[in-house]
Scaffold this motif. Structure first.
Motif, PDB file in Angstrom:
ATOM      1  N   VAL A 114      -6.650 -11.646   8.678  1.00 55.13           N
ATOM      2  CA  VAL A 114      -6.598 -11.239   7.282  1.00 55.13           C
ATOM      3  C   VAL A 114      -7.108  -9.823   7.075  1.00 55.13           C
ATOM      4  CG1 VAL A 114      -6.774 -13.584   6.413  1.00 55.13           C
ATOM      5  CG2 VAL A 114      -8.853 -12.290   6.816  1.00 55.13           C
ATOM      6  N   PHE A 115      -7.864  -9.304   8.025  1.00 50.40           N
ATOM      7  CA  PHE A 115      -8.335  -7.936   7.899  1.00 50.40           C
ATOM      8  C   PHE A 115      -7.439  -6.951   8.641  1.00 50.40           C
ATOM      9  CE2 PHE A 115     -12.351 -10.067   6.796  1.00 50.40           C
ATOM     10  CZ  PHE A 115     -12.615  -9.397   5.624  1.00 50.40           C
ATOM     11  N   SER A 116      -6.323  -7.436   9.149  1.00 56.95           N
ATOM     12  CA  SER A 116      -5.382  -6.540   9.802  1.00 56.95           C
ATOM     13  C   SER A 116      -4.543  -5.826   8.742  1.00 56.95           C
ATOM     14  CB  SER A 116      -4.469  -7.333  10.741  1.00 56.95           C
ATOM     15  OG  SER A 116      -3.689  -8.246   9.999  1.00 56.95           O
ATOM     16  N   PRO A 117      -3.790  -4.785   9.124  1.00 57.77           N
ATOM     17  CA  PRO A 117      -2.965  -4.064   8.145  1.00 57.77           C
ATOM     18  C   PRO A 117      -1.958  -4.967   7.437  1.00 57.77           C
ATOM     19  CG  PRO A 117      -3.211  -2.779  10.127  1.00 57.77           C
ATOM     20  CD  PRO A 117      -3.828  -4.116  10.414  1.00 57.77           C
ATOM     21  N   VAL A 118      -1.398  -4.473   6.370  1.00 54.30           N
ATOM     22  CA  VAL A 118      -0.562  -5.250   5.463  1.00 54.30           C
ATOM     23  C   VAL A 118       0.769  -5.649   6.115  1.00 54.30           C
ATOM     24  CG1 VAL A 118       0.681  -5.123   3.276  1.00 54.30           C
ATOM     25  CG2 VAL A 118      -1.599  -4.133   3.476  1.00 54.30           C
ATOM     26  N   PHE A 119       1.228  -6.898   5.818  1.00 57.10           N
ATOM     27  CA  PHE A 119       2.574  -7.343   6.167  1.00 57.10           C
ATOM     28  C   PHE A 119       3.444  -7.097   4.938  1.00 57.10           C
ATOM     29  CE2 PHE A 119      -0.125  -9.527   9.079  1.00 57.10           C
ATOM     30  CZ  PHE A 119       0.618  -9.716  10.237  1.00 57.10           C
ATOM     31  N   LEU A 120       4.275  -6.081   5.000  1.00 60.89           N
ATOM     32  CA  LEU A 120       4.941  -5.594   3.798  1.00 60.89           C
ATOM     33  C   LEU A 120       6.076  -6.470   3.304  1.00 60.89           C
ATOM     34  CD1 LEU A 120       5.027  -1.751   4.515  1.00 60.89           C
ATOM     35  CD2 LEU A 120       3.600  -2.972   2.868  1.00 60.89           C
ATOM     36  N   ASN A 121       6.814  -7.146   4.206  1.00 57.01           N
ATOM     37  CA  ASN A 121       8.059  -7.795   3.790  1.00 57.01           C
ATOM     38  C   ASN A 121       8.000  -9.315   3.765  1.00 57.01           C
ATOM     39  OD1 ASN A 121       9.552  -5.352   3.484  1.00 57.01           O
ATOM     40  ND2 ASN A 121       9.659  -5.193   5.720  1.00 57.01           N
ATOM     41  N   ILE A 122       6.878  -9.915   4.128  1.00 53.14           N
ATOM     42  CA  ILE A 122       6.809 -11.372   4.190  1.00 53.14           C
ATOM     43  C   ILE A 122       6.778 -11.958   2.776  1.00 53.14           C
ATOM     44  CG2 ILE A 122       5.330 -13.317   4.817  1.00 53.14           C
ATOM     45  CD1 ILE A 122       4.691 -11.919   7.380  1.00 53.14           C
ATOM     46  N   LYS A 123       7.766 -12.831   2.501  1.00 53.25           N
ATOM     47  CA  LYS A 123       7.873 -13.487   1.204  1.00 53.25           C
ATOM     48  C   LYS A 123       7.488 -14.971   1.271  1.00 53.25           C
ATOM     49  CE  LYS A 123      11.557 -10.420  -0.428  1.00 53.25           C
ATOM     50  NZ  LYS A 123      12.946 -10.330  -0.929  1.00 53.25           N
ATOM     51  N   VAL A 124       7.619 -15.560   2.465  1.00 55.00           N
ATOM     52  CA  VAL A 124       7.320 -16.979   2.653  1.00 55.00           C
ATOM     53  C   VAL A 124       6.231 -17.095   3.716  1.00 55.00           C
ATOM     54  CG1 VAL A 124       8.210 -19.225   3.370  1.00 55.00           C
ATOM     55  CG2 VAL A 124       9.665 -17.658   2.054  1.00 55.00           C
ATOM     56  N   LEU A 125       5.135 -17.758   3.373  1.00 55.91           N
ATOM     57  CA  LEU A 125       4.014 -17.916   4.295  1.00 55.91           C
ATOM     58  C   LEU A 125       3.577 -19.377   4.313  1.00 55.91           C
ATOM     59  CD1 LEU A 125       1.856 -16.605   6.147  1.00 55.91           C
ATOM     60  CD2 LEU A 125       0.444 -16.313   4.100  1.00 55.91           C
ATOM     61  N   PRO A 133     -10.474 -23.942   9.649  1.00 57.72           N
ATOM     62  CA  PRO A 133     -11.422 -24.717   8.843  1.00 57.72           C
ATOM     63  C   PRO A 133     -11.662 -24.127   7.466  1.00 57.72           C
ATOM     64  CG  PRO A 133     -12.566 -23.449  10.525  1.00 57.72           C
ATOM     65  CD  PRO A 133     -11.108 -23.288  10.796  1.00 57.72           C
ATOM     66  N   ARG A 134     -11.504 -22.808   7.334  1.00 58.76           N
ATOM     67  CA  ARG A 134     -11.768 -22.179   6.043  1.00 58.76           C
ATOM     68  C   ARG A 134     -11.017 -20.853   5.967  1.00 58.76           C
ATOM     69  NH1 ARG A 134     -15.842 -22.988   2.394  1.00 58.76           N
ATOM     70  NH2 ARG A 134     -16.893 -24.365   3.859  1.00 58.76           N
ATOM     71  N   ILE A 135     -10.547 -20.531   4.784  1.00 56.99           N
ATOM     72  CA  ILE A 135      -9.845 -19.268   4.602  1.00 56.99           C
ATOM     73  C   ILE A 135     -10.058 -18.791   3.170  1.00 56.99           C
ATOM     74  CG2 ILE A 135      -7.684 -20.376   3.943  1.00 56.99           C
ATOM     75  CD1 ILE A 135      -6.199 -18.088   5.225  1.00 56.99           C
ATOM     76  N   THR A 136     -10.040 -17.494   2.976  1.00 52.71           N
ATOM     77  CA  THR A 136     -10.180 -16.932   1.644  1.00 52.71           C
ATOM     78  C   THR A 136      -8.791 -16.604   1.104  1.00 52.71           C
ATOM     79  OG1 THR A 136     -12.296 -15.972   2.289  1.00 52.71           O
ATOM     80  CG2 THR A 136     -11.288 -15.142   0.280  1.00 52.71           C
ATOM     81  N   LEU A 137      -8.381 -17.310   0.051  1.00 54.81           N
ATOM     82  CA  LEU A 137      -7.027 -17.154  -0.472  1.00 54.81           C
ATOM     83  C   LEU A 137      -6.762 -15.752  -1.005  1.00 54.81           C
ATOM     84  CD1 LEU A 137      -6.586 -20.533  -2.385  1.00 54.81           C
ATOM     85  CD2 LEU A 137      -5.580 -19.893  -0.208  1.00 54.81           C
ATOM     86  N   GLN A 138      -7.750 -15.149  -1.615  1.00 50.20           N
ATOM     87  CA  GLN A 138      -7.504 -13.857  -2.237  1.00 50.20           C
ATOM     88  C   GLN A 138      -7.135 -12.793  -1.206  1.00 50.20           C
ATOM     89  OE1 GLN A 138     -11.208 -11.989  -3.797  1.00 50.20           O
ATOM     90  NE2 GLN A 138     -12.190 -13.907  -3.203  1.00 50.20           N
ATOM     91  N   TYR A 139      -7.528 -12.989   0.075  1.00 52.19           N
ATOM     92  CA  TYR A 139      -7.100 -12.059   1.116  1.00 52.19           C
ATOM     93  C   TYR A 139      -5.582 -12.089   1.278  1.00 52.19           C
ATOM     94  CZ  TYR A 139     -11.945 -11.577   2.699  1.00 52.19           C
ATOM     95  OH  TYR A 139     -13.286 -11.311   2.777  1.00 52.19           O
ATOM     96  N   LEU A 140      -4.996 -13.278   1.109  1.00 53.57           N
ATOM     97  CA  LEU A 140      -3.554 -13.407   1.282  1.00 53.57           C
ATOM     98  C   LEU A 140      -2.796 -12.542   0.288  1.00 53.57           C
ATOM     99  CD1 LEU A 140      -3.278 -17.267   1.801  1.00 53.57           C
ATOM    100  CD2 LEU A 140      -3.461 -15.477   3.524  1.00 53.57           C
TER     101      LEU A 140
END
Length: 416
Positions: A114-125, A133-140
């Motif tokens: 999540v701290f890597s550079p931006v994925f510009l074209n991904i529309k479906v994840l 076990p845990r993830i921060t949604l706002q990073y997405l």
């Protein structure tokens, strides 16, 4: 001098290659001859395929293919645990990827992602539950800025994190799949009104104590665009009371119920709470009584019905499906008590256009072309080894085809 397949136009070869298994497409086809290799390099093949390595696929093979095929549009790592260096290669080499499914081994791997550079074209994840076990949604929202469809199977995210994510994505999110209850015990339903364009909602681990009080009336007007709803619970049964909570979604046309353990009067309740439903699917739904199936006649708008992984449904249940006046698509998969009698009955439904039927345990079949009343009916068999039956039906003018098994959805998602 060329002959046979070498004489086919490139467009025909492209079509043939697109129907091949991924292993053949990667390991065999480009090494047959120089012309096949030239056609194989066409970007249109790779734009239409989903790259889905298995758990046995070597890391070197994955890296080589990602670097060699920059025109990939869809990558599914749900079956293969990967490290973040492969994700970095995907980001650097495959700039056209729009659909991405990921399963990480450890939280540290996900944290680096999540701290890597931006994925510009991904529309479906799609983020699978395994190993996250845990993830921060706002990073997405920050690192997938064009995200429109999210299926997040992660167990732990907080209410504040969810709100921040939905606020950021409110004008672009069309599909959302989340756990119904956040890690700090809050129901997510009141916050769905933040997404005005949301059309598809998938909720996992629906709490049996869920009640209409969890959905405030001021949120109801903002949910009118939701037309597809999936409810799933793998531990406890979804009660009728919790199902009634979703009656405030006024325009539901597609309803999927998974692990509904005690569906007493389920069809009555669905008809009452979802009067406009057109597509209905039950997966692992047990205790479907014969009297319960009789209530299917209340569904005057139902066009598609799917019942799968149910070892209690019998030939008597299937007879009631004929009473659904608008039913055009019927799927019966992994229902082990069904016999060829059900297949013959279904072929007699005059309004049916597509029938998908599962041949479990080499089910003996007595189906003849004369049993098919609607000549426009298309029959699709799963796991059928009696090819003589298929040939006999084709000779009688019946549209029939065979699949090895059901096609898996992208990242095992309900809608993707």
């Amino acid at each position: 001098m060329t002959s046979g397949a070498d004489e086919l136009p490139a467009e025909i070869l492209l079509k043939i290659f697109s129907l091949c298994a991924y292993s053949d497409l990667v390991k065999s086809i480009p090494y047959v001859c120089s012309r096949w290799q030239e056609v194989w390099r066409d970007r249109h093949i790779w734009r239409s395929l989903v790259y889905k390595p298995t758990r046995n696929t070597k890391r070197t093979s994955i890296v080589a293919l990602l670097r060699m095929r920059p025109h990939l549009r869809a990558v599914d790592f749900s079956k293969r645990s990967i490290r973040c260096d492969i994700v970095q290669i995907l980001r650097d080499c495959c700039h056209e990827v729009e659909r991405f499914c990921l399963s990480c081994n450890t939280y540290s791997d996900m944290n680096r992602l999540v701290f890597s550079p931006v994925f510009l074209n991904i529309k479906v994840l799609v983020l699978t539950e395994k190993g996250i076990p845990r993830i921060t949604l706002q990073y997405l929202s920050s690192y997938f800025p064009k995200l429109e469809h999210l299926e997040c199977q992660v167990k732990y995210f907080s209410k504040s994190d969810l709100v921040l994510f939905l606020v950021k994505m409110q004008n672009q999110l069309h599909t959302l799949g989340l756990r119904c209850i956040t890690s700090d015990g809050y129901c997510i339903l009141p916050y769905l009104s933040l997404c005005s364009k949301l059309k598809t909602l998938s909720l996992r681990h629906v709490c049996p104590s869920l009640s209409p009080e969890h959905l405030p009336l001021e949120a109801v007007p903002h949910l009118k665009n939701i037309s597809s709803l999936a409810l799933e619970n793998s531990s406890t049964n979804i009660t009728i009371f919790s199902l009634a909570t979703f009656k405030f979604f006024p325009n539901i046309k597609e309803l999927y119920l998974h692990y509904y353990l005690r569906p007493t009067d389920i069809f009555d309740q669905v008809a009452m709470n979802f009067p406009h439903v057109e597509k209905l699917a039950f997966r692992y739904c047990y205790n479907l009584e014969n009297d319960t199936c009789e209530h299917l006649r209340h569904f005057d708008k139902l066009t598609s019905l799917s019942i799968s992984y149910n070892d209690e449904i019998t030939d008597d249940h299937v007879k009631h499906f004929k009473e659904i006046s608008q039913l055009t698509h019927l799927e019966l998969y992994a229902c082990d008590k069904l016999t060829s009698e059900s297949l013959i009955d279904c072929c007699g439904f005059s309004q049916l256009q597509v029938l998908k039927f599962d041949f479990h345990y080499n089910l003996p079949c007595k189906l003849e072309p004369s049993h098919v009343k609607n000549k426009n009916l298309r029959i699709i068999f799963y796991r059928c080894k009696e090819l003589s039956i298929v040939e006999n039906l084709k000779k009688g003018g019946v549209k029939v085809s065979v699949l090895v098994d059901r096609a898996e959805s992208f990242g095992n998602s309900v809608f993707l």
